[in-house]
Write a protein that holds these residues in place. Structure first.
Motif, PDB file in Angstrom:
ATOM      1  N   PHE A 101      80.878  68.034  14.757  1.00  0.00           N
ATOM      2  CA  PHE A 101      81.761  67.011  14.520  1.00  0.00           C
ATOM      3  C   PHE A 101      81.015  65.953  13.958  1.00  0.00           C
ATOM      4  CE2 PHE A 101      82.475  69.031  18.906  1.00  0.00           C
ATOM      5  CZ  PHE A 101      83.685  69.685  18.656  1.00  0.00           C
ATOM      6  N   GLN A 102      81.723  64.935  13.202  1.00  0.00           N
ATOM      7  CA  GLN A 102      81.185  63.650  12.871  1.00  0.00           C
ATOM      8  C   GLN A 102      81.508  62.616  13.898  1.00  0.00           C
ATOM      9  OE1 GLN A 102      82.471  62.951   8.725  1.00  0.00           O
ATOM     10  NE2 GLN A 102      81.382  64.574   7.876  1.00  0.00           N
ATOM     11  N   ARG A 103      82.612  62.793  14.556  1.00  0.00           N
ATOM     12  CA  ARG A 103      82.948  61.757  15.487  1.00  0.00           C
ATOM     13  C   ARG A 103      83.071  62.413  16.838  1.00  0.00           C
ATOM     14  NH1 ARG A 103      84.604  57.225  13.461  1.00  0.00           N
ATOM     15  NH2 ARG A 103      85.114  56.761  11.358  1.00  0.00           N
ATOM     16  N   CYS A 104      82.750  61.760  17.931  1.00  0.00           N
ATOM     17  CA  CYS A 104      82.932  62.104  19.204  1.00  0.00           C
ATOM     18  C   CYS A 104      84.351  62.517  19.737  1.00  0.00           C
ATOM     19  CB  CYS A 104      82.410  61.060  20.337  1.00  0.00           C
ATOM     20  SG  CYS A 104      82.648  61.531  22.238  1.00  0.00           S
ATOM     21  N   PRO A 105      84.201  63.840  20.447  1.00  0.00           N
ATOM     22  CA  PRO A 105      85.852  64.388  20.592  1.00  0.00           C
ATOM     23  C   PRO A 105      86.396  63.360  21.732  1.00  0.00           C
ATOM     24  CG  PRO A 105      84.263  65.956  20.742  1.00  0.00           C
ATOM     25  CD  PRO A 105      83.532  64.883  20.453  1.00  0.00           C
ATOM     26  N   MET A 106      85.534  62.419  22.495  1.00  0.00           N
ATOM     27  CA  MET A 106      86.176  62.025  23.465  1.00  0.00           C
ATOM     28  C   MET A 106      86.528  60.424  23.032  1.00  0.00           C
ATOM     29  SD  MET A 106      86.028  64.442  25.549  1.00  0.00           S
ATOM     30  CE  MET A 106      86.373  63.928  27.153  1.00  0.00           C
ATOM     31  N   THR A 107      85.719  59.909  22.454  1.00  0.00           N
ATOM     32  CA  THR A 107      85.828  58.370  22.083  1.00  0.00           C
ATOM     33  C   THR A 107      86.212  58.131  20.654  1.00  0.00           C
ATOM     34  OG1 THR A 107      83.356  58.144  21.230  1.00  0.00           O
ATOM     35  CG2 THR A 107      83.973  57.877  23.756  1.00  0.00           C
ATOM     36  N   ARG A 108      85.909  59.184  19.790  1.00  0.00           N
ATOM     37  CA  ARG A 108      86.260  59.015  18.211  1.00  0.00           C
ATOM     38  C   ARG A 108      85.149  58.173  17.574  1.00  0.00           C
ATOM     39  NH1 ARG A 108      87.550  63.236  17.133  1.00  0.00           N
ATOM     40  NH2 ARG A 108      88.239  62.426  15.027  1.00  0.00           N
ATOM     41  N   GLU A 109      84.012  57.679  18.284  1.00  0.00           N
ATOM     42  CA  GLU A 109      83.141  57.186  17.491  1.00  0.00           C
ATOM     43  C   GLU A 109      82.143  57.883  16.585  1.00  0.00           C
ATOM     44  OE1 GLU A 109      79.160  55.773  20.080  1.00  0.00           O
ATOM     45  OE2 GLU A 109      81.122  55.695  21.476  1.00  0.00           O
ATOM     46  N   ARG A 110      81.641  57.188  15.595  1.00  0.00           N
ATOM     47  CA  ARG A 110      80.714  58.193  14.564  1.00  0.00           C
ATOM     48  C   ARG A 110      79.536  58.553  15.645  1.00  0.00           C
ATOM     49  NH1 ARG A 110      80.699  59.737  10.350  1.00  0.00           N
ATOM     50  NH2 ARG A 110      82.043  58.873   8.866  1.00  0.00           N
ATOM     51  N   LEU A 111      78.886  59.680  15.241  1.00  0.00           N
ATOM     52  CA  LEU A 111      77.946  60.187  16.145  1.00  0.00           C
ATOM     53  C   LEU A 111      76.708  60.314  15.086  1.00  0.00           C
ATOM     54  CD1 LEU A 111      79.737  63.359  17.441  1.00  0.00           C
ATOM     55  CD2 LEU A 111      78.907  61.342  18.812  1.00  0.00           C
ATOM     56  N   MET A 112      75.619  60.078  15.829  1.00  0.00           N
ATOM     57  CA  MET A 112      74.330  60.281  15.183  1.00  0.00           C
ATOM     58  C   MET A 112      74.246  62.210  15.144  1.00  0.00           C
ATOM     59  SD  MET A 112      72.883  57.378  14.867  1.00  0.00           S
ATOM     60  CE  MET A 112      71.298  57.631  14.632  1.00  0.00           C
ATOM     61  N   PRO A 113      73.523  62.579  13.970  1.00  0.00           N
ATOM     62  CA  PRO A 113      73.688  63.913  13.919  1.00  0.00           C
ATOM     63  C   PRO A 113      72.621  64.705  14.768  1.00  0.00           C
ATOM     64  CG  PRO A 113      72.189  62.951  12.120  1.00  0.00           C
ATOM     65  CD  PRO A 113      72.752  61.725  13.115  1.00  0.00           C
ATOM     66  N   THR A 114      72.450  64.357  16.248  1.00  0.00           N
ATOM     67  CA  THR A 114      71.633  64.900  17.271  1.00  0.00           C
ATOM     68  C   THR A 114      72.218  65.173  18.205  1.00  0.00           C
ATOM     69  OG1 THR A 114      70.517  62.787  17.543  1.00  0.00           O
ATOM     70  CG2 THR A 114      69.274  64.095  16.021  1.00  0.00           C
ATOM     71  N   ALA A 115      71.866  66.131  19.194  1.00  0.00           N
ATOM     72  CA  ALA A 115      72.314  66.381  20.547  1.00  0.00           C
ATOM     73  C   ALA A 115      70.931  66.594  21.402  1.00  0.00           C
ATOM     74  CB  ALA A 115      73.301  67.572  20.534  1.00  0.00           C
ATOM     75  N   TYR A 116      70.938  65.980  22.450  1.00  0.00           N
ATOM     76  CA  TYR A 116      69.577  66.299  23.154  1.00  0.00           C
ATOM     77  C   TYR A 116      70.022  67.014  24.661  1.00  0.00           C
ATOM     78  CZ  TYR A 116      68.266  62.545  20.193  1.00  0.00           C
ATOM     79  OH  TYR A 116      67.651  61.735  19.066  1.00  0.00           O
ATOM     80  N   PRO A 117      69.167  67.984  24.704  1.00  0.00           N
ATOM     81  CA  PRO A 117      69.425  68.838  26.152  1.00  0.00           C
ATOM     82  C   PRO A 117      69.455  67.995  27.335  1.00  0.00           C
ATOM     83  CG  PRO A 117      67.322  69.375  25.063  1.00  0.00           C
ATOM     84  CD  PRO A 117      68.128  68.457  24.399  1.00  0.00           C
ATOM     85  N   LEU A 118      70.329  68.326  28.227  1.00  0.00           N
ATOM     86  CA  LEU A 118      70.386  67.602  29.405  1.00  0.00           C
ATOM     87  C   LEU A 118      69.773  68.584  30.473  1.00  0.00           C
ATOM     88  CD1 LEU A 118      73.827  66.068  29.570  1.00  0.00           C
ATOM     89  CD2 LEU A 118      71.751  64.641  29.358  1.00  0.00           C
ATOM     90  N   LEU A 119      68.456  68.557  30.863  1.00  0.00           N
ATOM     91  CA  LEU A 119      67.596  69.432  31.497  1.00  0.00           C
ATOM     92  C   LEU A 119      67.971  69.192  33.060  1.00  0.00           C
ATOM     93  CD1 LEU A 119      64.373  69.591  29.890  1.00  0.00           C
ATOM     94  CD2 LEU A 119      66.021  71.187  29.438  1.00  0.00           C
ATOM     95  N   PHE A 120      68.252  67.993  33.316  1.00  0.00           N
ATOM     96  CA  PHE A 120      68.408  67.716  34.738  1.00  0.00           C
ATOM     97  C   PHE A 120      69.835  68.367  35.318  1.00  0.00           C
ATOM     98  CE2 PHE A 120      70.800  64.329  32.776  1.00  0.00           C
ATOM     99  CZ  PHE A 120      71.893  64.094  33.921  1.00  0.00           C
ATOM    100  N   LEU A 121      70.887  68.200  34.144  1.00  0.00           N
ATOM    101  CA  LEU A 121      72.268  68.824  34.710  1.00  0.00           C
ATOM    102  C   LEU A 121      72.125  70.510  34.503  1.00  0.00           C
ATOM    103  CD1 LEU A 121      75.065  68.465  35.116  1.00  0.00           C
ATOM    104  CD2 LEU A 121      75.581  68.130  32.701  1.00  0.00           C
ATOM    105  N   ARG A 122      71.392  70.911  33.584  1.00  0.00           N
ATOM    106  CA  ARG A 122      71.163  72.306  33.188  1.00  0.00           C
ATOM    107  C   ARG A 122      70.613  72.892  34.678  1.00  0.00           C
ATOM    108  NH1 ARG A 122      68.182  76.022  28.775  1.00  0.00           N
ATOM    109  NH2 ARG A 122      69.016  78.157  29.696  1.00  0.00           N
TER     110      ARG A 122
END
Length: 122
Positions: free
Chosen positions: A55-76
């Motif tokens: 996606f170029q935009r967040c599916p929840m907020t429709r705001e433009r996204l930076m091209p990265t995703a960071y792992p959420l180790l605490f949630l995992r």
């Protein structure tokens, strides 16, 4: 009743706490990641096979996204612990069962849970 226990455990896995669910797929996440919008999703939902955002935009907020995703180790870790607690319950029930078909069913279910926990080391 082993079948009742397995049905209850399956229901728990199919209806996990909301914070463990991908908000697009409505399934239990395996590898939660957070996007620049602050929303989290399962890695396979938002990243393609090359690791690029779908996606170029967040599916929840429709705001433009930076091209990265960071792992959420605490949630995992919390998700793995959720799965391990179910695995422990199945193994304890299998131990109490003795030999036979009931034990075989429980151990088969436990194998599936073990695969679902994956190789995450915590």
């Amino acid at each position: 009743n082993v079948d009742g226990l397995l049905a209850a455990l399956n229901a728990e896995l199919e209806n996990p706490p909301d914070r463990f669910c991908d908000p697009i797929m409505f399934t239990l996440m395996d590898e939660p990641v957070v996007l620049s919008s602050g929303h989290h999703f399962d890695r396979t939902t938002v990243l393609d096979e090359r690791g690029k955002l779908r996606f170029q935009r967040c599916p929840m907020t429709r705001e433009r996204l930076m091209p990265t995703a960071y792992p959420l180790l605490f949630l995992r870790r919390e998700i793995v612990e959720f799965k391990v607690r179910r695995l422990d319950a199945v193994l304890a029930a299998a131990e109490r069962c003795g030999e036979g078909e009931s034990r075989r069913k429980l151990l088969g279910f436990a194998r599936g849970l073990l695969r679902a926990v994956g190789g995450f080391h915590h």
